[in-house]
Design a protein around this motif. Structure first.
Motif, PDB file in Angstrom:
ATOM      1  N   ARG A 308       0.827  -1.207   0.000  1.00  0.00           N
ATOM      2  CA  ARG A 308       0.000   0.000   0.000  1.00  0.00           C
ATOM      3  C   ARG A 308       0.856   1.249   0.000  1.00  0.00           C
ATOM      4  N   TYR A 309       2.139   1.090   0.386  1.00  0.00           N
ATOM      5  CA  TYR A 309       2.932   2.299   0.565  1.00  0.00           C
ATOM      6  C   TYR A 309       3.928   2.493  -0.545  1.00  0.00           C
ATOM      7  N   CYS A 310       4.022   1.564  -1.467  1.00  0.00           N
ATOM      8  CA  CYS A 310       4.940   1.778  -2.580  1.00  0.00           C
ATOM      9  C   CYS A 310       4.157   1.442  -3.831  1.00  0.00           C
ATOM     10  N   ARG A 459       7.018  -3.524   5.244  1.00  0.00           N
ATOM     11  CA  ARG A 459       8.056  -2.503   5.279  1.00  0.00           C
ATOM     12  C   ARG A 459       8.122  -1.937   6.697  1.00  0.00           C
ATOM     13  N   PHE A 461       8.213   0.769   9.548  1.00  0.00           N
ATOM     14  CA  PHE A 461       7.838   2.146   9.885  1.00  0.00           C
ATOM     15  C   PHE A 461       8.185   2.346  11.346  1.00  0.00           C
ATOM     16  N   ARG A 464       5.744   1.068  14.024  1.00  0.00           N
ATOM     17  CA  ARG A 464       5.628  -0.340  14.405  1.00  0.00           C
ATOM     18  C   ARG A 464       6.366  -0.634  15.713  1.00  0.00           C
TER      19      ARG A 464
END
Lengths: 692, 504
Positions: A308-310, A459, A461, A464
């Motif tokens: 979702r983030y890349c 990934r 962050f 987390r």
């Protein structure tokens, strides 16, 4: 020290091939690492560092250390991982300092705990550094080739697992190569397919032959592992001279670059030679091209989970239509004529890709060198791993990197390093180690993977890490280097000595700060301060004073040089320590609780569905599905109840007892106890470095 | 510091343990919550019982015991029961008199320093003591199973014991869960969930700003919006905390005032309720000229009952002051019992409601929001027909408060009135659910306070260090999550990816 390294290294880089060409030196190794990406290189180097005779098998020595996607390293969260890999004497941080051509500290305005060291890299330099390091490592042999088959036999009866790995067979070779442990780091090559427009072809990276068919078979059919499928993508590469950079915003690097590695005080590329990045934006035309070409884009239509983030530019404009999206134009290296358009990962046919690029004013006349493409690949569901990254059902087989469902160089390197350490320890019959989430981002990463699994590429962050204010990029050496030397054995004595020196220095500096107490009036006069309020009449320590935003350690040192000047070297770190000290102290109790729970291992053969304890069916199913390794992991599972934890507590300690009473002898329980002892000892010593 | 605690934990005399508390305080810079992690809970069963046991465990247990028994009483010798006055550490008000026991670690259930308070089992006493403990710095309510866990970690539990305790906790948490569900279905649940959602969103936005703002288009206004939402949220939670006086009511008693015209029988009602002649009763109007207070127990709830001067216009300066005080008392009371002489009501049932409405307005000085009950006294003076007429008039009128027809003289109708009064008091004291409803509220209060305190950290660090500021929001969410359920990192990320286009 850095200067010395940097002076020596340039001459040492071209040696590369002397050892590689020598090929296999023996028929049995301690550790075999399959794959030469970021996970594989760290794994091989780490295994060799802990003393294992190690063989790295890669398709092409030339692509060892290749940056397959973006030419950058670090960032917020990822930067912490780089620092931790470095603190455990890994390669990545030093390689980044060698290859970086644009350094910047992200989040500089947001508090040191979330600073994100990042650099744009010169691809060639990065590759060369990694290759030179590996090829000059003692105990490490590198060969080209692909692994056709993994050799699996009956397990050791006294250890958990259904199989045991005994070696690999390489394509075109008669004889098998035997080993005690294997680290698989095959990235996107496990049943990988490449997508561009409506065409698909097998492979894990454009330009490299597909591989790992035999490995896929072993993992699925022989070992019976659950695999899932993920997708990712990469943007086209653009010819720099065809770009009108005057239409983009220049982003200069930091004036004073911050190196990644704790043993470097400066970067290889001097600040004045560093390259800028450029920022530009998408236009409504980009969105139009995406919409018009959707039917030509089978990667997007497939349903494998993408991150979702890349996301690709396709999914960005589909999910957030009508917006302007950022596009970063990043240098690919000092001598490269290419730019990397970060944010424009796409999988449509090449002619449409070019049309899309040209909708952006700065790229109106741009030429593509290589088009973007998508990759879909298998990953092994990481809940099948121990926190040591060894597979639960196969003794001696370790997995690291994208094969575990992560994305990113830093995530891969972190796992590779830890898998390499444990693979080496297994070969030496030493207890395997785990890192706690209370002491490192690597611990958070691995714990998240093995206890929760992944549903999209994982990934890192900073959000987390629940103990983010303790796990800072500035203190990874204090957190990990001593442990890396004393317990894991993956850190050189030289680096260990330096970490101890720093720890003592900081301790001394903090004690000095606490020892000087004066009235706030005195402080005001002495430092000509206006920030201390007039009404405050109490005595304040230098530590309290240093907490003020505008006060630096240097100011204190020039006011009271006889006390503080010995610690000037640590000025920057002392300021940060002081800011976070009381918060970290407060977190210690919670950390202690988590560590206690993490030290309680849950037996792997526990039959949750028929456990004679009053657990709800719902809880049983959760436990059966996830099979947490420790009580701590179980407690963090969504849906767990306090009562269930108490019952598990019971079983944690009952298990060895049952084993002892069982007819088939005490071997089973003995191993469990050794394991549990190893892990427990590990967790107990895993205290966050305290300066007090 | 760990070393010091470890060393001290082995010491088992009282002297050492008080010393230890000081040591910890000094070592941790004396921050109120830095010594933390001393827990307390009601350890005996829920609901009304003769004796209730409250257990305290952790490094500050000695301090807690000292604070609740006062410095004038000697500190108990280990493992022996002592009769002590239990007092509130701040108001110094006496809460109960009961047995206290002191178990210095490691020879205690949890292996830590522990204390037990054996007190009377009424909800008012229990809640009073729990609240007193919660008001001490570094003490917090225990989570379910926490004592057992600590005991287990200290190697104190036999395995069969763990099994048994697991079942017990299971039963308890099941009950708690059901109770929580019932509560959560109501307005309160909606309120807490709304807060939790708003807080989660705020945290997600701060986290997005930390993790992504360097590369992504995260609008600059994001943090300002968060500032605004959080300060609104703090305002609402603080309002809720100060509004919600139920816990205090339980501790200090529900303020019930008896008011009405002269000679309606107010003092008779007081004497009836406290079963002794606390106030002088005479047929002369204006006998009671000051406020007469007395404590009574109605259905297990403490009630501070005040009888007031009858309300009438008068020239007597003393009585004028009495009437003024009576009106003031009515305004401050949690519940007003408006006493009316039923024999003076209009004969025509059609006018009864209007007459009662008028008297009510006079007594309450037009304060329509005041909770009250109508007590129609002197039913013995009514004819059967009259009382039937009054009762049907009461049934038909929709806007009068609940009314009871009774006679203080003959006791007729008194039982009915008592049960009406008990219900009203129960509502005032807390949720009418069985099984220690207000205990849950004491827990809620502690968590909400924790939430507000943590949000202050956000404000404090907002411009200095966003990581520490975010930590504040995170702690606040953990506090609120103890009421509404945990919010994990993944949920935060879900919101980030939903609200922002993260593309790097």
């Amino acid at each position: 020290m850095l200067a010395r390294r940097l002076l020596i290294r340039p001459h040492s880089l071209p040696f590369s091939h002397s050892r590689a060409s020598s090929g296999l030196t023996r028929h049995k190794y301690d550790v075999i690492v399959v794959g030469g990406g970021h996970a594989g290189t760290e794994a091989a180097a780490a295994a060799a560092r802990v003393g294992a005779e190690t063989l790295l098998i890669t398709q092409k020595i030339q692509t060892i250390g290749a940056l397959s996607c973006n030419p950058s390293l670090g960032g917020v969260g990822k930067g912490q991982l780089v620092r931790e890999v470095d603190a455990l004497d890994g390669l990545m941080g030093r390689a980044g300092d060698w290859a970086g051509v644009h350094f910047s500290m992200l989040n500089h305005s947001k508090g040191p705990a979330v600073w994100g060291p990042r650099a744009q890299l010169d691809r060639r330099r990065y590759r060369e550094f990694i290759q030179s390091e590996l090829l000059s490592s003692p105990r490490l042999t590198v060969v080209e080739g692909s692994v056709e088959k993994m050799l699996v036999s009956e397990p050791h009866p006294d250890k958990p697992g259904k199989h045991r790995v005994t070696g690999v067979r390489m394509a075109g070779m008669e004889e098998a190569i035997l080993c005690s442990s294997v680290v698989l780091t095959t990235g996107t090559f496990l049943s990988g397919s490449l997508f561009m427009g409506q065409t698909t072809s097998p492979g894990g990276r454009m330009g490299d032959p597909p591989s790992c068919a035999g490995l896929s078979h072993t993992l699925r059919e022989v070992l019976g592992l659950t695999v899932g499928r993920l997708r990712t993508g990469t943007p086209p590469r653009i010819v720099k001279e065809t770009v009108d950079l005057s239409l983009a915003t220049v982003q200069p690097p930091d004036k004073r670059p911050t190196p990644f590695s704790y043993i470097n005080t400066r970067t290889h590329c001097p600040p004045e030679e560093q390259l800028p990045c450029y920022l530009t934006h998408t236009t409504p035309g980009v969105e139009r091209v995406v919409r018009e070409s959707l039917h030509l884009n089978c990667h997007i239509q497939e349903d494998a989970k993408g991150p979702r983030y890349c996301p690709s530019i396709e999914s960005r404009v589909m999910r957030f239509p009508g917006r302007r999206h950022q596009v970063w134009l990043e240098p690919e290296g000092l001598t490269s004529d290419l730019l990397y358009p970060q944010g424009l990962s796409m999988t449509m046919p090449p002619d449409v890709q070019l049309r899309l690029l040209r909708e952006i004013p700065a790229l109106a006349r741009a030429e593509m060198r290589t088009p973007g493409y998508g990759v879909q690949y298998d990953f092994v569901c990481p809940t099948q791993l121990f926190p040591s990254l060894q597979l639960k059902n196969t003794q001696g087989l370790f997995l690291a990197g994208q094969i575990n469902g992560t994305t990113g160089y830093e995530e891969a390197a972190a796992q590779g390093l830890w898998a390499g350490v444990n693979a080496g320890r297994l070969a030496a019959s030493l207890p395997l180690l785990s890192l706690s989430r209370t002491e490192s981002y690597i611990g958070v990463l691995i714990d998240d993977l093995v206890s929760r699994g992944v549903t999209e590429p994982y990934r890192m962050f900073t959000s987390r890490a629940e103990f983010r204010t303790s796990l800072r990029p500035d203190n990874a050496d204090l957190r990990l280097t001593p442990k890396g030397f004393e317990e894991a054995g993956c850190v050189s004595a030289e680096r260990y000595g330096e970490a101890l020196r720093v720890r003592e220095g900081l301790k001394g500096g903090l004690a000095a700060l606490q020892s000087v107490c004066m009235s706030s009036t005195r402080w005001r006069e002495m430092l000509a301060l206006t920030c201390i309020s007039e009404t405050k009449s109490a005595t304040m320590s230098a530590e309290d004073i240093l907490k003020y935003k505008d006060i630096s350690f240097e100011m204190l040192a020039s006011a009271i040089p006889e006390v503080f000047s010995p610690y000037l070297e640590f000025a920057h770190r002392l300021k940060i320590e002081v800011l976070y000290y009381s918060h970290c102290e407060r977190q210690k109790r919670e950390m202690g609780r988590i560590q206690e729970e993490e030290s309680l291992l849950l037996p792997q053969d526990l039959d949750y569905l028929s456990l004679p304890a009053s657990l709800s069916q719902e809880v049983r199913e959760i436990l059966d599905r996830v099979r947490p390794d420790t009580l701590g992991a179980a407690a963090r599972l969504p849906g767990m109840t306090p009562a269930a934890i108490v019952h598990l507590l019971n079983y944690v300690t009952k298990a060895p007892r049952r084993g002892r009473n069982a007819d088939r002898g005490s071997t089973d329980s003995a191993t469990k106890q050794t394991w549990s002892k190893g892990m427990r000892g590990n967790a107990q010593q895993t205290n966050i470095v305290s300066l007090q | 510091m760990n070393y010091v605690i470890g060393e001290m934990r082995r010491a088992s005399t009282f002297l050492a343990s008080t010393l230890r508390y000081r040591t910890i305080k000094r070592l941790t810079n004396g921050g109120p919550d830095s010594a933390g992690e001393t827990i307390f809970a009601l350890s005996s069963g829920q609901g009304k019982c003769g004796v209730a046991v409250i257990r305290v465990s952790g490094p500050a247990s000695a301090l807690a015991l000292r604070a609740l028994t006062g410095s004038r009483q000697s500190f108990p010798t280990p493992r022996k029961a002592f009769l002590r006055n239990i007092i509130h550490p701040h108001s110094e008000e006496m809460l109960d008199r009961g047995l206290v026991l002191w178990f210095p670690g490691p020879r205690s259930f949890t292996g830590e320093d522990s204390a037990e308070l054996h007190i009377h089992g009424g909800p008012a006493v229990i809640n009073g003591v729990l609240e007193a403990l919660g008001s001490l710095p570094s003490l917090r309510p225990a989570e379910a199973g926490e004592f057992t866990r600590r005991a287990f970690h200290a190697g104190k539990l036999d395995l069969t014991e763990v099994e048994g305790l697991g079942d017990l906790i299971h039963a308890e948490t099941e009950a708690q869960r059901r109770q929580a569900l019932r509560q959560m279905a109501g307005d309160l649940g909606r309120l807490y969930h709304d807060w939790s959602q708003r807080l989660t969103r705020c945290l997600a936005h701060v986290e997005a700003f930390i993790d992504f703002s360097e590369d992504e288009l995260i609008e600059d206004g994001v943090l300002n919006q968060v500032d605004e939402s959080l300060s609104q949220l703090v305002g609402e939670i603080e309002g809720h905390l100060s509004d919600e006086r139920k816990g205090e009511r339980l501790r200090s008693g529900v303020q019930v005032v008896i008011a009405g015209a002269t000679n309606a029988g107010k003092s008779s009602l007081l004497n009836l309720l406290c079963q002794r002649p606390a106030a002088i009763v005479s047929p002369v109007a204006g006998t009671t000229r000051d406020v007469v207070e007395t404590c009574v127990d109605i259905g297990g709830f403490p009630i501070l009952l005040s009888d007031t001067a009858g309300l009438r216009d008068t020239q007597d300066t003393v009585e004028i002051e009495g009437v003024r005080r009576a009106r003031e008392r009515v305004q401050q009371a949690d519940l007003a019992l408006v006493v009316v002489d039923s024999s003076q009501l209009p004969r025509d049932p059609r006018h009864v409601a209007a007459s009662l409405g008028g008297q009510l307005a006079e007594v309450l000085s037009g304060q329509a929001s005041q909770r009250c009950l109508l007590v129609l006294n002197k039913s013995d003076l009514l004819s059967e027909e009259q009382s039937r007429g009054i009762q049907s008039a009461l049934r038909e009128s929709g806007d009068l408060p609940q009314a009871c027809l009774l006679s203080c003289h003959t006791d007729s109708g008194v039982n009915g009135f008592l049960s009406v009064l008990k219900n009203a008091v129960q509502i005032l004291c807390g949720d009418p659910l069985v099984g220690g409803p207000s205990l849950t509220q004491a827990r809620h209060r502690a968590h909400l306070l924790e939430c507000v305190r943590s949000l202050a950290q956000y404000r404090q660090y907002r411009d200095l260090d966003l990581a520490l500021a975010a930590e504040g929001v995170r702690l606040a969410l953990i506090g609120l999550g103890r009421i509404t359920g945990r919010v994990g990192a993944e949920e935060i990320l879900d919101i980030i990816f939903r609200d922002f286009c993260i593309g790097k």
